[in-house]
Design an enzyme around this catalytic site. Sequence first.
Site, mmCIF file in Angstrom:
data_model
loop_
_atom_site.group_PDB
_atom_site.id
_atom_site.type_symbol
_atom_site.label_atom_id
_atom_site.label_comp_id
_atom_site.label_asym_id
_atom_site.label_seq_id
_atom_site.Cartn_x
_atom_site.Cartn_y
_atom_site.Cartn_z
ATOM 1 N N LYS A 101 -3.184 -32.052 42.051
ATOM 2 C CA LYS A 101 -3.613 -30.793 41.436
ATOM 3 C C LYS A 101 -3.216 -29.576 42.279
ATOM 4 C CE LYS A 101 -5.332 -32.725 37.818
ATOM 5 N NZ LYS A 101 -5.305 -34.131 38.087
HETATM 6 C C1 LIG Z 1 -6.727 -32.977 32.116
HETATM 7 C C2 LIG Z 1 -7.536 -33.728 33.132
HETATM 8 N N1 LIG Z 1 -8.845 -33.894 32.945
HETATM 9 C C3 LIG Z 1 -9.616 -34.552 33.820
HETATM 10 C C4 LIG Z 1 -9.086 -35.074 34.982
HETATM 11 C C5 LIG Z 1 -9.973 -35.866 35.875
HETATM 12 O O1 LIG Z 1 -9.950 -35.466 37.205
HETATM 13 P P1 LIG Z 1 -10.095 -36.498 38.398
HETATM 14 O O2 LIG Z 1 -8.833 -37.266 38.525
HETATM 15 O O3 LIG Z 1 -10.356 -35.612 39.589
HETATM 16 O O4 LIG Z 1 -11.271 -37.360 38.129
HETATM 17 C C6 LIG Z 1 -7.721 -34.907 35.241
HETATM 18 C C7 LIG Z 1 -7.126 -35.373 36.494
HETATM 19 O O5 LIG Z 1 -6.510 -36.272 36.744
HETATM 20 C C8 LIG Z 1 -6.912 -34.234 34.291
HETATM 21 O O6 LIG Z 1 -5.612 -34.083 34.478
#
Ligand SMILES: Cc1ncc(COP(=O)(O)O)c(C=O)c1O
Length: 438
Positions: A198
């Site tokens: 990210k």
């Molecule tokens: C669009 C979206 N929503 C939710 C998430 C969930 O985040 P995390 O991987 O930190 O749990 C991600 C990340 O991978 C994402 O790209």
Amino acid sequence: MGKLAITGGTPVRNKPFAPWPVYDAREATALQAVLESRNWGGYPFPNRHGEKFARRFAKFHGAKYGLPVANGTVAITVALRAAGIEPGDEVIVPAYTWEGTVTPVLEVNAVPVFVDVDPHTYCLDTTLVERAITRRTRAILPVHLAMNFADLDAIRRLARRYALRVIEDCAHAHGGQWKGKGAGATGDLGCFSFQSSKLMTAGEGGAVITNSLELFERAQSYANCGRASVTDRFRHRLIGFNYRMTEFQAAILEVQLQRLTSQAATRRRNMDYFEDRIRGVRGIGLLKRDPRVTGVAAYQYVFKYLADDLGGIPRAAFLGALSMEGIPCDGLFYEPVYKSTLFPVRANEYPALSWRRKRPLDLRKLYRCPVAERAAYEESVWLPHHIFLGSRRDVDDIAAAVIKVCENVGELRGLRHPAITLQQVSRADRARLEKRQY
Ligand SMILES: Cc1ncc(COP(=O)(O)O)c(C=O)c1O
């Protein structure tokens, strides 16, 4: 021997791009300080760095309150619970997103309702949302991706009309702005991820932001094992879980936030230049830029590969050739979640799918979202953001490689090569690739 690297030609690029994640001595100092403080996280919550980071992060996006949590997936779970989503409620989600947008809806035993995405932005198609609203709908969960925002004006109008909560998934939108307002601050709650790819990262991490003290208190309690929130004005009591961020994560993120604006400016400049270079190239389609997006969060750069303009050569072959030119790229970055292998949802595990229904909902069979399917399996090309963090020369290489592959696409006809990864394609394309029918 052809011109393309995949057919034996010289690759456009043989140097690596800017590395990711970015760090310097400031992260090292911050980590060392946490280490030596012996306050590494846990209780009290939010802790010293966690509180400071989340407050600054929220303010940066124009929200009053920010909560640091363990990752982006639980940020969405916390937001859903804070928003009062109850078992059996329906939550509208875009079909084209990461599974982690949708699985929290199941986690709180609510029902995700998939809506297709807009072919010009790949974000939730708000013209389709209204017909998905039922008497059980309680929230809309738009995802801002591909340098775009879901149309928050339309979403807010619908939310007002039908008394729905809006929870923005901003996992791709750190620092982005919709009509001058930061990502996550227009809806009731905004959720962010700090996972390693990210725009800001601590390896893992998440945040929930909101302008409502009441929602913030609920979120805080829920993420902290049900303990009363620090302010406890609304005295909500609910069963909670441990979704806390550590102090190490928060300390790194404080530094990453300081870098976000200048990195965003570099990416934006480079992506704009890239877009100018590939505009009008046969076989390439650009996504729309909405002027209401006043701050572009440039996570992955996404464009369309138009196979029909290039004699039907499938995207997998284009991507294989592009990667052999030295450009990191991806096609099946996301699948329509209802089709994803990471979504083996079974009604017996999620009772809300059967409650007060004649037959359990089969989420894997119920939906057909043609735009999301086309984007996922045939059309979208995703370029990681860090390759746009370098010089204009880097961008020249990326553009030159895209143009070179498009101009010499005929060399790919019938070509079999390990770089044409069969995993990146739909079942229909796989059959064509295996039979070399292209
Ligand atoms: C669009 C979206 N929503 C939710 C998430 C969930 O985040 P995390 O991987 O930190 O749990 C991600 C990340 O991978 C994402 O790209």
